[in-house]
Design an enzyme around this catalytic site. Sequence first.
Site, PDB file in Angstrom:
ATOM      1  N   ALA A   1       0.788  -1.046   0.307  1.00  0.00           N
ATOM      2  CA  ALA A   1       0.253  -0.365  -0.059  1.00  0.00           C
ATOM      3  C   ALA A   1       0.423   1.165   0.403  1.00  0.00           C
ATOM      4  CB  ALA A   1      -0.854  -0.063   1.812  1.00  0.00           C
ATOM      5  N   CYS A   2       0.606   2.677   0.405  1.00  0.00           N
ATOM      6  CA  CYS A   2       0.844   3.575   1.009  1.00  0.00           C
ATOM      7  C   CYS A   2       2.726   3.247   1.087  1.00  0.00           C
ATOM      8  CB  CYS A   2       0.094   4.817   1.281  1.00  0.00           C
ATOM      9  SG  CYS A   2      -1.396   5.105   0.725  1.00  0.00           S
ATOM     10  N   GLY A   3       2.919   4.333   1.486  1.00  0.00           N
ATOM     11  CA  GLY A   3       4.596   4.254   1.786  1.00  0.00           C
ATOM     12  C   GLY A   3       4.888   5.664   2.662  1.00  0.00           C
TER      13      GLY A   3
END
Length: 413
Positions: free
Chosen positions: A11-13
Amino acid sequence: GLYSARHEHDACGVGFVADIKGRKSHQTVADALYVLENLEHRGAVGADPLMGDGAGILVQIPHRFFAEECLKLGFELPDAGRYGVAQFFLPQDEAERTRAVEIVERSVKGQGLAILGWRSVPVDNSALSEGVKATEPVHRQLFVMLPGTSDQEALERKLYIARKVLSGDVYEADWNGATKRNQDAFYVVSFSSRTVVYKGMFLSYQVKRYYPDLSDPRFESALALVHQRFSTNTFPSWKLAHPYRMVAHNGEINTLRGNVNWMYARQATTTSKVLGEDIEKIWPISYEGQSDTACFDNALEFLLRGGYSLPHAVMTLIPEAWAGNESMDAERKAFYEYHAAIMEPWDGPAAVAFTDGRQIGATLDRNGLRPARYVVTDDDRVILASESGTLPIPEEQIVPKWRLQPGQRLLIE
């Protein structure tokens, strides 16, 4: 076959760099931006390779930098902690921008705040695609103070009220002849006496280049929170980039609709000794069109400004798996059982990094479906990110290194 989508935890970082002893330095900012660049693979890219879903950084207010820059503009800042900084996305159209500034100044003064001055944030958009430039806002910072008080908590609450009034009020029908919510015309990125956020619709490496402020050696902080976005619940936009005012988030909050509805339902019966009558100015806590993270950020900020401590608020919103947990001590289980009657859990596969500008930390959802790894160094720094290796640290300098477990929290005070 050997591959199964069930094992995908991507997913997002998200990540942060923090000095345990609170020592401010430009190196902390530079290291956080390096972490962000190494999280590039966690961000989404469209058909245009220069168009990302969003990236940004949250830092403590760099007082020396702002004080010297504002002096060049003809106004002087009070001591650190005695003033607030509002970071704005303003319209490109000059007439609308002038009107937005008028609304901001009128609303801010209406809350008893004194305006010290405006600063235009220098930017370099040469690395952005034409599609991103088409929606690029004008960046301005507004500096304000609260006359007659040196209480920073009182100032923070007043800045919160002022921002909520700006975000929620509907002004008279004279904006190009049509009634319009002001958040459609401008966006308050951050408004605090402790933190400031620089973000936008960027790829990770574009943040540092776009904002020259971030490369100035006077731009110092003891903590820095970064995020590279892969939008899942909303489309990419400047204002939906992370970090928000207090959090950056990797994952999704699946219970969002219920959470927002319950927050709305409680408005009529909610009171606060700290906020007093001003509490009527902050409804609703969340608005339509916001992402799950933005709604969570609003809920966390509401609890914090209402008198909760930061870890207390986070534990209330994202509890551990306490029901039926025989290994949990009775006191902690009683804490979660009591707060379950006050607030429904904001549940989903999530790793959330959070800060109020004094403390910084991270928590993992109770199922542990998002990664968060950290190291502590022998010079008293903590680096946490979605994966290990985002900031190279010699092995001999690492004291412990590990990952957050399901429902676990890491807090640097």
